[in-house]
Design a protein around this motif. Structure first.
Motif, mmCIF file in Angstrom:
data_model
loop_
_atom_site.group_PDB
_atom_site.id
_atom_site.type_symbol
_atom_site.label_atom_id
_atom_site.label_comp_id
_atom_site.label_asym_id
_atom_site.label_seq_id
_atom_site.Cartn_x
_atom_site.Cartn_y
_atom_site.Cartn_z
ATOM 1 N N VAL A 167 0.864 -1.187 0.000
ATOM 2 C CA VAL A 167 0.000 0.000 0.000
ATOM 3 C C VAL A 167 0.894 1.229 0.000
ATOM 4 O O VAL A 167 1.798 1.356 0.837
ATOM 5 N N ILE A 168 0.646 2.150 -0.950
ATOM 6 C CA ILE A 168 1.434 3.384 -1.030
ATOM 7 C C ILE A 168 0.497 4.580 -1.030
ATOM 8 O O ILE A 168 -0.708 4.456 -1.296
ATOM 9 N N ALA A 217 -0.076 8.861 -2.270
ATOM 10 C CA ALA A 217 -0.056 9.552 -3.554
ATOM 11 C C ALA A 217 1.349 9.919 -4.005
ATOM 12 O O ALA A 217 1.577 10.201 -5.188
ATOM 13 N N GLU A 218 2.330 9.910 -3.098
ATOM 14 C CA GLU A 218 3.711 10.235 -3.451
ATOM 15 C C GLU A 218 4.575 8.988 -3.660
ATOM 16 O O GLU A 218 5.766 9.100 -3.940
ATOM 17 N N GLY A 219 3.967 7.815 -3.511
ATOM 18 C CA GLY A 219 4.721 6.580 -3.693
ATOM 19 C C GLY A 219 5.332 6.036 -2.420
ATOM 20 O O GLY A 219 6.044 5.029 -2.455
ATOM 21 N N LYS A 220 5.078 6.673 -1.285
ATOM 22 C CA LYS A 220 5.624 6.205 -0.017
ATOM 23 C C LYS A 220 4.883 4.951 0.438
ATOM 24 O O LYS A 220 3.653 4.897 0.421
ATOM 25 N N ILE A 221 5.628 3.940 0.870
ATOM 26 C CA ILE A 221 5.030 2.675 1.284
ATOM 27 C C ILE A 221 4.431 2.827 2.678
ATOM 28 O O ILE A 221 5.117 3.211 3.626
ATOM 29 N N LEU A 222 3.135 2.513 2.792
ATOM 30 C CA LEU A 222 2.429 2.616 4.074
ATOM 31 C C LEU A 222 2.288 1.269 4.768
ATOM 32 O O LEU A 222 2.253 1.211 5.999
ATOM 33 N N ALA A 223 2.183 0.210 3.994
ATOM 34 C CA ALA A 223 2.007 -1.125 4.597
ATOM 35 C C ALA A 223 2.410 -2.186 3.585
ATOM 36 O O ALA A 223 2.289 -1.996 2.369
ATOM 37 N N VAL A 270 8.327 -0.354 4.817
ATOM 38 C CA VAL A 270 7.451 0.758 5.218
ATOM 39 C C VAL A 270 8.279 2.022 5.418
ATOM 40 O O VAL A 270 9.318 2.023 6.078
ATOM 41 N N GLY A 271 7.802 3.115 4.810
ATOM 42 C CA GLY A 271 8.501 4.388 4.895
ATOM 43 C C GLY A 271 9.384 4.668 3.697
ATOM 44 O O GLY A 271 9.740 5.819 3.445
#
Length: 443
Positions: free
Chosen positions: A91-92, A94-100, A116-117
């Motif tokens: 899960v990312i 809108a900026e492509g950062k991984i959330l999970a 993550v992160g």
């Protein structure tokens, strides 16, 4: 009727009691100094409203507990699915950062507890890595889709740098006005490997079919040649006998018929032998014999064939050897096939039959070495296939069915032996047959 001020005080007192009753959720009991019918009606009404409110609150609490249990059940089910899903989930924002990420994604990309992160582009090879942010922003501005809602096969880059093919599907969700993207990654390495195996098998089957077609074409020529010789010479002898010539004058013609018949029988035997081996109808006849005596006998028998093209036929034997348990007939057939092959492709050269004894490995080694035309790497990869010559030019020049080495390999495997070959174009070939002293129990 009480006067107005007393009534006002009584209502104020009732209101205070009502507040306490609501806060404590207890039955409301009016204690008033005013005994008035209007006040009593008010008390009845308030108690009714309080009772209804209590029932409503209890129903809401029960419904809330039921909803909480349902949410917990669904959450547990979702977590179990998330944790045990074989495909990777990422899960990312809108900026492509991984959330999970789920455990499958961490295992696939070899990045346990470290994704993550980070930005998802860190797990992409170039040029996708440098293009990802632009694609994501362009999609958010224009809605132009390349993967989202479509899916495609891409390459992912693991944390250790390894690239792996994956099938990627991406869906978009909006939570509190914030865009989130859920990517599903499926490892397709095994799928691609299976596809490649199927393609190789298909190509091999097509090649085998083509080889059999070539074999039938060659066999039609190989069989017609000796048959025509048999028929032609027979008719010639009959004509000579009709004209009163002596049978003695037909000796050379009869020898030609005999040679043609033997060649025809050899061709038919090769085809039948291969068919019997492939059908599992060939049995071993195991007995003790002297490998040195067998090798001398083969050398003596095949000397005329090998020396026919101006070759020298050398024999090298060990000083000592042992009796072995094996099928002497099938071993003889293997060596005859290898020597016949060497004699066919060697002219004015040297053919050597060598027997070696390795006491440490309990192996006997026969080598058939020639100084003939040799073979390339590509030809070496095909020589043991049925109905196959090293190439078509060899078949046209030297003839043959292409079954001799296939039969030799099959017979060697039945004996528990290994058949090896080394060759260089223009420098000759060396076929090596390594036979254990005792026949394997599988045979």
């Amino acid at each position: 009727m009480a006067d107005e001020s007393v009534l006002r005080d009584a209502i104020r007192e009732i209101a205070d009691q009502l507040c306490l009753a609501v806060d404590g959720r207890v039955d409301f009991v009016v204690r008033s100094r005013v005994a008035d019918i209007e006040v009593q009606k008010l008390v009845v009404l308030i108690n009714f409203l309080l009772d209804s409110a209590n029932r409503l609150l209890e129903a809401q609490e029960a419904q809330s507990r039921s909803l909480d249990a349902l949410v917990m059940e669904r959450s547990a089910l979702l977590k179990a699915t998330w944790d045990t899903l074989l495909d990777g989930l990422v899960v990312i924002d809108a900026e492509g950062k991984i959330l999970a990420t789920n455990p499958a994604a961490e295992k696939l990309l070899k990045a346990p507890q470290t994704m993550v992160g980070h930005n998802i582009r860190e797990f992409m090879p170039d040029p996708q890595r440098s293009e990802h942010d632009g694609y994501l922003h362009r999609y958010q501005q224009t809605g132009e889709r390349r993967i989202i809602g479509i899916g495609r096969e891409v390459e992912a880059q693991c944390l250790d740098g390894e690239r792996i093919p994956v099938r990627l599907a991406v869906s978009e969700i909006v939570i509190d006005g914030q865009r989130r993207y859920v990517g599903l990654l499926r490892d397709i390495r095994e799928e691609r490997a299976q596809l490649e195996r199927v393609q190789r098998e298909r190509a091999r089957a097509q090649e085998a079919s083509l080889a059999k077609s070539r074999f039938l074409a060659a066999m039609s020529h190989e069989l017609r040649t000796p048959l025509n010789a048999v028929i032609g010479y027979s008719e010639l002898i009959l004509e000579e006998l009709s004209d009163g010539f002596s049978v003695q004058n037909s000796r050379k013609d009869l020898e030609a018929i005999r040679d043609a018949g033997r060649h025809l029988l050899s061709l038919i035997n090769d085809v039948l032998d291969l068919s019997r081996i492939e059908a599992g109808h060939v049995e071993l006849r195991v007995d003790a014999f002297d490998p040195v005596a067998l090798t001398r006998s083969i050398h003596s028998t095949l000397r005329p064939l090998v020396e026919k093209k101006g070759n020298r036929f050398l024999l090298e034997l060990p000083e000592t050897a042992v009796q072995i348990q094996s099928d002497a007939g099938k071993l003889r057939q293997c060596l005859i096939n290898l020597l016949g092959n060497a004699a066919k492709f060697t002219e004015a050269g040297v053919v050597t039959l060598r027997l070696g004894w390795d006491a440490a490995e309990s192996l006997l080694t026969w080598e058939v070495v020639d100084t003939g035309i040799g073979m390339t790497e590509a030809q070496l990869g095909r020589i043991f296939e049925a109905f196959t010559q090293a190439d078509d030019s060899i078949e046209r020049r030297y003839g043959g069915t292409g079954l001799g080495l296939t039969l030799t390999l099959q017979l060697a495997q039945m004996l528990g032996a290994r058949l090896e070959v080394e060759s260089q174009p223009g420098q000759g070939s060396c076929f090596r047959l390594l036979l254990p002293i005792a026949l394997p129990t599988e045979a």
